[in-house]
Write a protein that holds these residues in place. Structure first.
Motif, PDB file in Angstrom:
ATOM      1  N   PRO A   1       0.806  -1.223   0.000  1.00 37.86           N
ATOM      2  CA  PRO A   1       0.000   0.000   0.000  1.00 37.86           C
ATOM      3  C   PRO A   1       0.845   1.281   0.000  1.00 37.86           C
ATOM      4  O   PRO A   1       0.472   2.265  -0.656  1.00 37.86           O
ATOM      5  CB  PRO A   1      -0.831  -0.112   1.287  1.00 37.86           C
ATOM      6  CG  PRO A   1      -0.937  -1.582   1.527  1.00 37.86           C
ATOM      7  CD  PRO A   1       0.381  -2.139   1.076  1.00 37.86           C
ATOM      8  N   MET A   2       1.972   1.251   0.692  1.00 38.06           N
ATOM      9  CA  MET A   2       2.859   2.417   0.655  1.00 38.06           C
ATOM     10  C   MET A   2       3.401   2.628  -0.760  1.00 38.06           C
ATOM     11  O   MET A   2       3.481   3.767  -1.243  1.00 38.06           O
ATOM     12  CB  MET A   2       4.026   2.248   1.636  1.00 38.06           C
ATOM     13  CG  MET A   2       3.635   2.378   3.086  1.00 38.06           C
ATOM     14  SD  MET A   2       5.063   2.218   4.176  1.00 38.06           S
ATOM     15  CE  MET A   2       5.937   3.737   3.796  1.00 38.06           C
ATOM     16  N   ASN A   3       3.761   1.537  -1.426  1.00 42.32           N
ATOM     17  CA  ASN A   3       4.266   1.626  -2.798  1.00 42.32           C
ATOM     18  C   ASN A   3       3.195   2.165  -3.745  1.00 42.32           C
ATOM     19  O   ASN A   3       3.486   2.976  -4.628  1.00 42.32           O
ATOM     20  CB  ASN A   3       4.746   0.261  -3.286  1.00 42.32           C
ATOM     21  CG  ASN A   3       5.936  -0.243  -2.510  1.00 42.32           C
ATOM     22  OD1 ASN A   3       6.601   0.486  -1.797  1.00 42.32           O
ATOM     23  ND2 ASN A   3       6.194  -1.536  -2.638  1.00 42.32           N
ATOM     24  N   GLU A   4       1.971   1.696  -3.563  1.00 48.10           N
ATOM     25  CA  GLU A   4       0.883   2.158  -4.422  1.00 48.10           C
ATOM     26  C   GLU A   4       0.589   3.636  -4.192  1.00 48.10           C
ATOM     27  O   GLU A   4       0.303   4.373  -5.137  1.00 48.10           O
ATOM     28  CB  GLU A   4      -0.360   1.296  -4.207  1.00 48.10           C
ATOM     29  CG  GLU A   4      -0.163  -0.110  -4.750  1.00 48.10           C
ATOM     30  CD  GLU A   4      -1.278  -1.069  -4.403  1.00 48.10           C
ATOM     31  OE1 GLU A   4      -2.139  -0.733  -3.543  1.00 48.10           O
ATOM     32  OE2 GLU A   4      -1.290  -2.171  -4.982  1.00 48.10           O
ATOM     33  N   ALA A   5       0.664   4.084  -2.930  1.00 47.47           N
ATOM     34  CA  ALA A   5       0.460   5.505  -2.640  1.00 47.47           C
ATOM     35  C   ALA A   5       1.559   6.345  -3.280  1.00 47.47           C
ATOM     36  O   ALA A   5       1.293   7.414  -3.851  1.00 47.47           O
ATOM     37  CB  ALA A   5       0.409   5.737  -1.129  1.00 47.47           C
ATOM     38  N   LEU A   6       2.816   5.869  -3.207  1.00 52.81           N
ATOM     39  CA  LEU A   6       3.916   6.599  -3.832  1.00 52.81           C
ATOM     40  C   LEU A   6       3.749   6.632  -5.354  1.00 52.81           C
ATOM     41  O   LEU A   6       4.030   7.655  -5.988  1.00 52.81           O
ATOM     42  CB  LEU A   6       5.262   5.973  -3.463  1.00 52.81           C
ATOM     43  CG  LEU A   6       6.493   6.730  -3.964  1.00 52.81           C
ATOM     44  CD1 LEU A   6       6.640   8.066  -3.220  1.00 52.81           C
ATOM     45  CD2 LEU A   6       7.755   5.888  -3.779  1.00 52.81           C
ATOM     46  N   ALA A   7       3.270   5.543  -5.921  1.00 51.87           N
ATOM     47  CA  ALA A   7       3.077   5.477  -7.374  1.00 51.87           C
ATOM     48  C   ALA A   7       2.045   6.494  -7.861  1.00 51.87           C
ATOM     49  O   ALA A   7       2.124   6.974  -8.994  1.00 51.87           O
ATOM     50  CB  ALA A   7       2.650   4.075  -7.789  1.00 51.87           C
ATOM     51  N   ALA A   8       1.102   6.835  -7.004  1.00 52.06           N
ATOM     52  CA  ALA A   8       0.042   7.779  -7.380  1.00 52.06           C
ATOM     53  C   ALA A   8       0.492   9.239  -7.305  1.00 52.06           C
ATOM     54  O   ALA A   8      -0.228  10.121  -7.757  1.00 52.06           O
ATOM     55  CB  ALA A   8      -1.169   7.558  -6.476  1.00 52.06           C
ATOM     56  N   ILE A   9       1.675   9.473  -6.757  1.00 50.57           N
ATOM     57  CA  ILE A   9       2.170  10.843  -6.591  1.00 50.57           C
ATOM     58  C   ILE A   9       3.021  11.225  -7.793  1.00 50.57           C
ATOM     59  O   ILE A   9       4.018  10.547  -8.085  1.00 50.57           O
ATOM     60  CB  ILE A   9       3.018  10.964  -5.302  1.00 50.57           C
ATOM     61  CG1 ILE A   9       2.164  10.684  -4.079  1.00 50.57           C
ATOM     62  CG2 ILE A   9       3.680  12.328  -5.206  1.00 50.57           C
ATOM     63  CD1 ILE A   9       2.973  10.603  -2.786  1.00 50.57           C
ATOM     64  N   PRO A  10       2.643  12.296  -8.481  1.00 47.99           N
ATOM     65  CA  PRO A  10       3.541  12.776  -9.547  1.00 47.99           C
ATOM     66  C   PRO A  10       4.841  13.275  -8.906  1.00 47.99           C
ATOM     67  O   PRO A  10       4.822  13.859  -7.820  1.00 47.99           O
ATOM     68  CB  PRO A  10       2.776  13.935 -10.174  1.00 47.99           C
ATOM     69  CG  PRO A  10       1.379  13.866  -9.632  1.00 47.99           C
ATOM     70  CD  PRO A  10       1.425  13.076  -8.364  1.00 47.99           C
ATOM     71  N   VAL A  11       5.952  13.033  -9.551  1.00 46.94           N
ATOM     72  CA  VAL A  11       7.242  13.479  -9.022  1.00 46.94           C
ATOM     73  C   VAL A  11       7.256  15.006  -9.032  1.00 46.94           C
ATOM     74  O   VAL A  11       7.115  15.620 -10.091  1.00 46.94           O
ATOM     75  CB  VAL A  11       8.419  12.920  -9.851  1.00 46.94           C
ATOM     76  CG1 VAL A  11       9.738  13.438  -9.306  1.00 46.94           C
ATOM     77  CG2 VAL A  11       8.387  11.399  -9.858  1.00 46.94           C
ATOM     78  N   PRO A  12       7.398  15.613  -7.839  1.00 44.45           N
ATOM     79  CA  PRO A  12       7.389  17.081  -7.779  1.00 44.45           C
ATOM     80  C   PRO A  12       8.628  17.675  -8.452  1.00 44.45           C
ATOM     81  O   PRO A  12       9.714  17.098  -8.402  1.00 44.45           O
ATOM     82  CB  PRO A  12       7.412  17.393  -6.280  1.00 44.45           C
ATOM     83  CG  PRO A  12       7.188  16.111  -5.574  1.00 44.45           C
ATOM     84  CD  PRO A  12       7.524  15.010  -6.519  1.00 44.45           C
ATOM     85  N   LYS A  13       8.441  18.822  -9.059  1.00 42.90           N
ATOM     86  CA  LYS A  13       9.588  19.528  -9.644  1.00 42.90           C
ATOM     87  C   LYS A  13      10.387  20.231  -8.547  1.00 42.90           C
ATOM     88  O   LYS A  13      11.592  20.368  -8.647  1.00 42.90           O
ATOM     89  CB  LYS A  13       9.106  20.527 -10.683  1.00 42.90           C
ATOM     90  CG  LYS A  13       8.431  19.857 -11.876  1.00 42.90           C
ATOM     91  CD  LYS A  13       8.421  20.734 -13.073  1.00 42.90           C
ATOM     92  CE  LYS A  13       7.686  20.115 -14.236  1.00 42.90           C
ATOM     93  NZ  LYS A  13       8.198  18.875 -14.703  1.00 42.90           N
ATOM     94  N   ASP A  14       9.700  20.627  -7.483  1.00 45.90           N
ATOM     95  CA  ASP A  14      10.322  21.317  -6.356  1.00 45.90           C
ATOM     96  C   ASP A  14      11.070  20.305  -5.486  1.00 45.90           C
ATOM     97  O   ASP A  14      10.485  19.354  -4.975  1.00 45.90           O
ATOM     98  CB  ASP A  14       9.248  22.037  -5.540  1.00 45.90           C
ATOM     99  CG  ASP A  14       9.777  22.657  -4.270  1.00 45.90           C
ATOM    100  OD1 ASP A  14      10.821  23.332  -4.319  1.00 45.90           O
ATOM    101  OD2 ASP A  14       9.146  22.426  -3.209  1.00 45.90           O
TER     102      ASP A  14
END
Length: 162
Positions: free
Chosen positions: A109-122
């Motif tokens: 579930p942690m991996n899936e949550a990270l996968a849903a986050i676009p990589v921030p430019k900041d």
């Protein structure tokens, strides 16, 4: 029956060792390396690794280890070898509850949550996301690494008792 018991015992050791080694490599190199990288790169790399790990090479060690351990315990019990059967059954239980189950209920579930986050430019936003993820993920990975190491040791005890 001795040939089947021996074959299952060796297969159990190999599968248990493979999954322990997989988790251990994340502890002592992969995550430490990602922690040293630009957090945007770390997030993107972790997303890619998590997406690629669901494959035919990973499947046997992760999902079939408890099956092989359980079959080994059952074959030993059927063959009248109660002490080795106990150790292989204990290895099965430890891996199921603290390796497989922990992975499916916490790390995935942690991996899936990270996968849903676009990589921030900041970079600062990425650093906050990565640090929160990495610290928690590593804690739980260390728990499953220890558990899979214990399962491997228990299977080893069973083999020695054979």
């Amino acid at each position: 029956m001795p040939g089947i018991v021996a074959g299952l015992s060796v297969t159990s050791i190999v599968f248990s060792g493979a999954i322990f080694g997989f988790f251990y490599a994340w502890v002592c190199s992969t995550m430490w390396g990602l922690d040293q990288a630009d957090p945007r790169v770390a997030i993107e790399a972790m997303q890619a690794m998590n997406a690629s790990v669901r494959n035919a090479v990973f499947f046997p060690a992760f999902f079939l280890t408890p099956v092989v351990l359980g079959l080994t315990a059952a074959a030993m019990l059927f063959d009248g070898r109660k002490s080795p059967a106990f150790w292989f059954a204990a290895a099965t239980l430890v891996y199921l509850t603290s390796g497989l189950f922990l992975t499916l209920t916490v790390n995935v579930p942690m991996n899936e949550a990270l996968a849903a986050i676009p990589v921030p430019k900041d970079i600062e936003t990425a650093r906050e996301i990565w640090q929160d993820y990495s610290q928690r993920w590593q804690f739980w990975n260390q728990a499953r690494t220890i558990a899979s190491g214990i399962a491997l040791a228990f299977a080893g005890f069973g083999l020695v008792r054979l």
